[in-house]
Design a protein around this motif. Structure first.
Motif, PDB file in Angstrom:
ATOM      1  N   ARG A 105       0.953  -1.268   0.090  1.00  0.00           N
ATOM      2  CA  ARG A 105       0.194   0.113  -0.079  1.00  0.00           C
ATOM      3  C   ARG A 105       0.993   1.261  -0.038  1.00  0.00           C
ATOM      4  NH1 ARG A 105      -5.388   0.029   1.379  1.00  0.00           N
ATOM      5  NH2 ARG A 105      -5.511   2.046   0.480  1.00  0.00           N
ATOM      6  N   GLU A 106       0.255   2.360  -0.292  1.00  0.00           N
ATOM      7  CA  GLU A 106       0.861   3.602  -0.697  1.00  0.00           C
ATOM      8  C   GLU A 106       0.970   4.467   0.760  1.00  0.00           C
ATOM      9  OE1 GLU A 106      -3.416   4.166  -0.793  1.00  0.00           O
ATOM     10  OE2 GLU A 106      -2.054   2.916  -1.533  1.00  0.00           O
ATOM     11  N   PRO A 107       1.889   5.444   0.840  1.00  0.00           N
ATOM     12  CA  PRO A 107       1.873   6.506   2.191  1.00  0.00           C
ATOM     13  C   PRO A 107       0.341   6.867   2.268  1.00  0.00           C
ATOM     14  CG  PRO A 107       3.875   6.771   0.896  1.00  0.00           C
ATOM     15  CD  PRO A 107       3.053   5.769   0.055  1.00  0.00           C
ATOM     16  N   GLY A 108       0.034   6.828   3.467  1.00  0.00           N
ATOM     17  CA  GLY A 108      -1.430   7.513   3.647  1.00  0.00           C
ATOM     18  C   GLY A 108      -2.453   6.350   3.944  1.00  0.00           C
ATOM     19  N   ALA A 109      -2.167   5.293   3.550  1.00  0.00           N
ATOM     20  CA  ALA A 109      -3.240   4.110   3.416  1.00  0.00           C
ATOM     21  C   ALA A 109      -3.337   4.059   5.062  1.00  0.00           C
ATOM     22  CB  ALA A 109      -2.894   2.772   2.901  1.00  0.00           C
ATOM     23  N   THR A 110      -4.433   3.680   5.659  1.00  0.00           N
ATOM     24  CA  THR A 110      -4.778   3.447   7.107  1.00  0.00           C
ATOM     25  C   THR A 110      -5.797   2.294   7.155  1.00  0.00           C
ATOM     26  OG1 THR A 110      -4.549   5.926   7.175  1.00  0.00           O
ATOM     27  CG2 THR A 110      -5.883   4.633   8.962  1.00  0.00           C
ATOM     28  N   LEU A 111      -5.540   1.635   8.510  1.00  0.00           N
ATOM     29  CA  LEU A 111      -6.362   0.759   9.092  1.00  0.00           C
ATOM     30  C   LEU A 111      -6.918   1.070  10.292  1.00  0.00           C
ATOM     31  CD1 LEU A 111      -7.081  -2.387   8.717  1.00  0.00           C
ATOM     32  CD2 LEU A 111      -4.884  -2.775  10.072  1.00  0.00           C
ATOM     33  N   ALA A 112      -7.994   0.962  10.679  1.00  0.00           N
ATOM     34  CA  ALA A 112      -8.773   1.071  11.786  1.00  0.00           C
ATOM     35  C   ALA A 112      -8.901   0.044  12.543  1.00  0.00           C
ATOM     36  CB  ALA A 112     -10.343   1.861  11.705  1.00  0.00           C
ATOM     37  N   VAL A 113      -8.353  -0.320  13.761  1.00  0.00           N
ATOM     38  CA  VAL A 113      -8.350  -1.697  14.662  1.00  0.00           C
ATOM     39  C   VAL A 113      -8.909  -1.529  15.881  1.00  0.00           C
ATOM     40  CG1 VAL A 113      -7.015  -3.518  15.554  1.00  0.00           C
ATOM     41  CG2 VAL A 113      -6.359  -2.211  13.444  1.00  0.00           C
ATOM     42  N   GLY A 114     -10.042  -2.256  16.230  1.00  0.00           N
ATOM     43  CA  GLY A 114     -10.649  -2.421  17.391  1.00  0.00           C
ATOM     44  C   GLY A 114     -10.257  -3.719  17.885  1.00  0.00           C
ATOM     45  N   LEU A 115     -10.559  -4.107  19.278  1.00  0.00           N
ATOM     46  CA  LEU A 115     -10.100  -5.272  19.813  1.00  0.00           C
ATOM     47  C   LEU A 115     -10.783  -6.552  19.131  1.00  0.00           C
ATOM     48  CD1 LEU A 115     -10.581  -4.529  23.634  1.00  0.00           C
ATOM     49  CD2 LEU A 115      -8.524  -5.068  22.325  1.00  0.00           C
ATOM     50  N   THR A 116     -12.019  -6.410  18.392  1.00  0.00           N
ATOM     51  CA  THR A 116     -12.324  -7.513  17.710  1.00  0.00           C
ATOM     52  C   THR A 116     -12.820  -7.274  16.404  1.00  0.00           C
ATOM     53  OG1 THR A 116     -14.665  -6.794  18.285  1.00  0.00           O
ATOM     54  CG2 THR A 116     -13.609  -8.460  19.891  1.00  0.00           C
ATOM     55  N   GLN A 117     -12.710  -6.123  15.768  1.00  0.00           N
ATOM     56  CA  GLN A 117     -12.840  -5.890  14.613  1.00  0.00           C
ATOM     57  C   GLN A 117     -11.800  -4.700  13.952  1.00  0.00           C
ATOM     58  OE1 GLN A 117     -17.287  -5.169  13.439  1.00  0.00           O
ATOM     59  NE2 GLN A 117     -17.404  -5.222  15.704  1.00  0.00           N
ATOM     60  N   SER A 118     -11.923  -4.825  12.546  1.00  0.00           N
ATOM     61  CA  SER A 118     -10.941  -3.640  11.760  1.00  0.00           C
ATOM     62  C   SER A 118     -11.770  -3.393  10.670  1.00  0.00           C
ATOM     63  CB  SER A 118      -9.590  -4.219  11.586  1.00  0.00           C
ATOM     64  OG  SER A 118      -9.602  -5.532  10.658  1.00  0.00           O
ATOM     65  N   ALA A 119     -11.284  -2.230   9.873  1.00  0.00           N
ATOM     66  CA  ALA A 119     -11.821  -1.575   8.836  1.00  0.00           C
ATOM     67  C   ALA A 119     -10.699  -1.082   7.930  1.00  0.00           C
ATOM     68  CB  ALA A 119     -12.657  -0.543   9.177  1.00  0.00           C
ATOM     69  N   ASP A 120     -10.630  -1.485   6.654  1.00  0.00           N
ATOM     70  CA  ASP A 120      -9.670  -1.115   5.579  1.00  0.00           C
ATOM     71  C   ASP A 120      -8.710  -2.232   5.482  1.00  0.00           C
ATOM     72  OD1 ASP A 120      -8.839   0.369   3.559  1.00  0.00           O
ATOM     73  OD2 ASP A 120      -9.541   2.273   4.287  1.00  0.00           O
ATOM     74  N   THR A 121      -7.532  -1.899   4.914  1.00  0.00           N
ATOM     75  CA  THR A 121      -6.372  -2.856   4.667  1.00  0.00           C
ATOM     76  C   THR A 121      -5.260  -2.023   4.508  1.00  0.00           C
ATOM     77  OG1 THR A 121      -5.769  -4.645   3.468  1.00  0.00           O
ATOM     78  CG2 THR A 121      -6.754  -3.032   2.415  1.00  0.00           C
ATOM     79  N   LEU A 122      -4.037  -2.672   4.878  1.00  0.00           N
ATOM     80  CA  LEU A 122      -2.872  -2.180   4.562  1.00  0.00           C
ATOM     81  C   LEU A 122      -2.120  -3.224   3.388  1.00  0.00           C
ATOM     82  CD1 LEU A 122      -1.498  -1.777   8.244  1.00  0.00           C
ATOM     83  CD2 LEU A 122      -2.245  -0.041   6.695  1.00  0.00           C
ATOM     84  N   GLY A 123      -2.983  -4.057   3.012  1.00  0.00           N
ATOM     85  CA  GLY A 123      -2.576  -4.668   1.877  1.00  0.00           C
ATOM     86  C   GLY A 123      -2.836  -6.199   1.952  1.00  0.00           C
ATOM     87  N   GLY A 124      -3.157  -6.619   3.195  1.00  0.00           N
ATOM     88  CA  GLY A 124      -3.188  -7.909   3.579  1.00  0.00           C
ATOM     89  C   GLY A 124      -1.709  -8.587   4.027  1.00  0.00           C
ATOM     90  N   GLY A 125      -1.704 -10.011   3.856  1.00  0.00           N
ATOM     91  CA  GLY A 125      -0.501 -10.482   4.277  1.00  0.00           C
ATOM     92  C   GLY A 125      -0.015 -10.501   5.701  1.00  0.00           C
ATOM     93  N   HIS A 126       1.125 -10.784   5.893  1.00  0.00           N
ATOM     94  CA  HIS A 126       1.762 -10.998   7.413  1.00  0.00           C
ATOM     95  C   HIS A 126       1.815  -9.647   7.930  1.00  0.00           C
ATOM     96  CE1 HIS A 126       3.010 -13.604  10.483  1.00  0.00           C
ATOM     97  NE2 HIS A 126       4.183 -12.898  10.571  1.00  0.00           N
TER      98      HIS A 126
END
Length: 329
Positions: A31-52
């Motif tokens: 992913r490019e600079p600025g890409a963002t992932l929102a993370v809660g304790l049980t859920q998340s939204a958006d992606t940093l590109g997947g993978g490890h």
């Protein structure tokens, strides 16, 4: 609107969240600079590109959520065998806490972006958290200045409001609307037949029943994309003429063969459409390497072509391939 931002108010109903943003990239990265992932304790939204990389980012963000109120933090990840990825680049991720008590403020920010505002984020080394400001100016951008130990980051988030005016609710039109459901293209879907539209409509689609479809060309926003695929060639020709007379078209695709294109070019040129606008008309439509003729395959090929145009236009900050503001004769 970035998916993480649209989802964040709901995510905050369950407690604090962490924003994980790509601060800097060297070499190849998912992913490019600025890409963002929102993370809660049980859920998340958006992606940093997947993978490890994403798995590690989520795990670290959740560890932070369980550890009190840590300040913003930057971690460096090499995308090599040690991380189980082969991109070969390096990514710096920024972790920052968002308190659940800010849920109402984030709901207001999301709604403001839907209404056309720009959200500005600024954060620097040593600051306790990002400053967020709503404004009416500026397109999406990401700028990092300084070194990783002494840096200043400024982001602008603006909902990308590209509009597609789609003429025709036949088999290909139906398939295309299904493929583009959930995309950030706002689709004005026009047909003369009231019972032609799929139901229920995706959230990004507005169905318009019109006895005079050509009048809808003038109602489209500057820089819009247009696709013409009606059940009548004479109507296709009239729509093409009205579209090509505009001086602010972002993309224009006409369904049909090369022989249809040749006939239309001859007739449109005779009606005063300049050669450069005719050359920019996409006909046949879709990616040329996808040659299948079934509606689903055509729709996928056309959707890929549209998204390629969208990304190029967004990167260039362009509103169209013709800069003149006056119509053709």
């Amino acid at each position: 609107m970035p998916p993480w931002l649209a989802a964040l108010p709901e995510l905050l109903t369950s407690g604090d969240a962490e924003l994980v943003s790509v601060l800097k990239v060297a070499g190849s990265a998912p992913r490019e600079p600025g890409a963002t992932l929102a993370v809660g304790l049980t859920q998340s939204a958006d992606t940093l590109g997947g993978g490890h990389l994403e798995w590690e980012a989520i795990a670290h963000a959740r560890a932070r959520l369980l550890s009190g109120l840590p300040p913003p933090e930057i971690l460096r990840f090499a995308l090599g065998p040690g991380l189980g990825q082969c991109c070969g680049g390096v990514v710096w991720l920024l972790f920052e806490r968002v308190a659940s008590g800010e849920r109402a403020a984030w709901g207001q920010r999301a709604e403001a972006l839907r209404q056309g505002a720009t959200l500005v984020r600024t954060l620097g080394a040593g600051m306790p958290g990002s400053d967020w400001l709503l404004t009416t100016e500026g397109e999406s951008s990401t700028v990092l200045r300084g070194e990783i130990e002494d840096w200043h980051w400024r982001q602008r988030y603006r909902a990308w409001r590209m509009e597609l005016t789609l003429f025709g609710a036949g088999h290909v039109g139906q398939a295309l609307v299904r493929v583009l459901a959930g995309s950030d293209l706002h689709i004005r879907w026009i047909d003369q037949r009231e019972d032609a539209f799929a139901s229920p409509l995706p959230d990004n689609v507005l169905a318009i029943v019109s006895d005079e479809p050509t009048e809808e060309v003038a109602r489209a926003a500057p820089g819009s994309a247009y696709l013409v695929m009606t059940h009548r060639h004479d109507l296709d020709l009239e729509l093409a003429w009205h579209i090509l007379r505009r001086g602010d078209v972002g993309f224009f695709g006409l369904i049909g063969s090369m022989s249809k294109r040749a006939r239309f070019e001859h007739r449109l040129a005779a009606r005063g459409i300049p050669s450069e606008r005719l050359a920019a008309m996409a006909c046949p439509i879709g990616l040329p390497d996808i040659t299948a003729k079934d509606p689903a395959s055509i729709a996928i090929a056309v959707a890929a072509q549209l998204l390629s145009w969208r990304d190029s236009a967004q990167a260039a900050g362009s509103v169209g391939w013709v800069k003149a503001a006056t119509p053709a004769p």
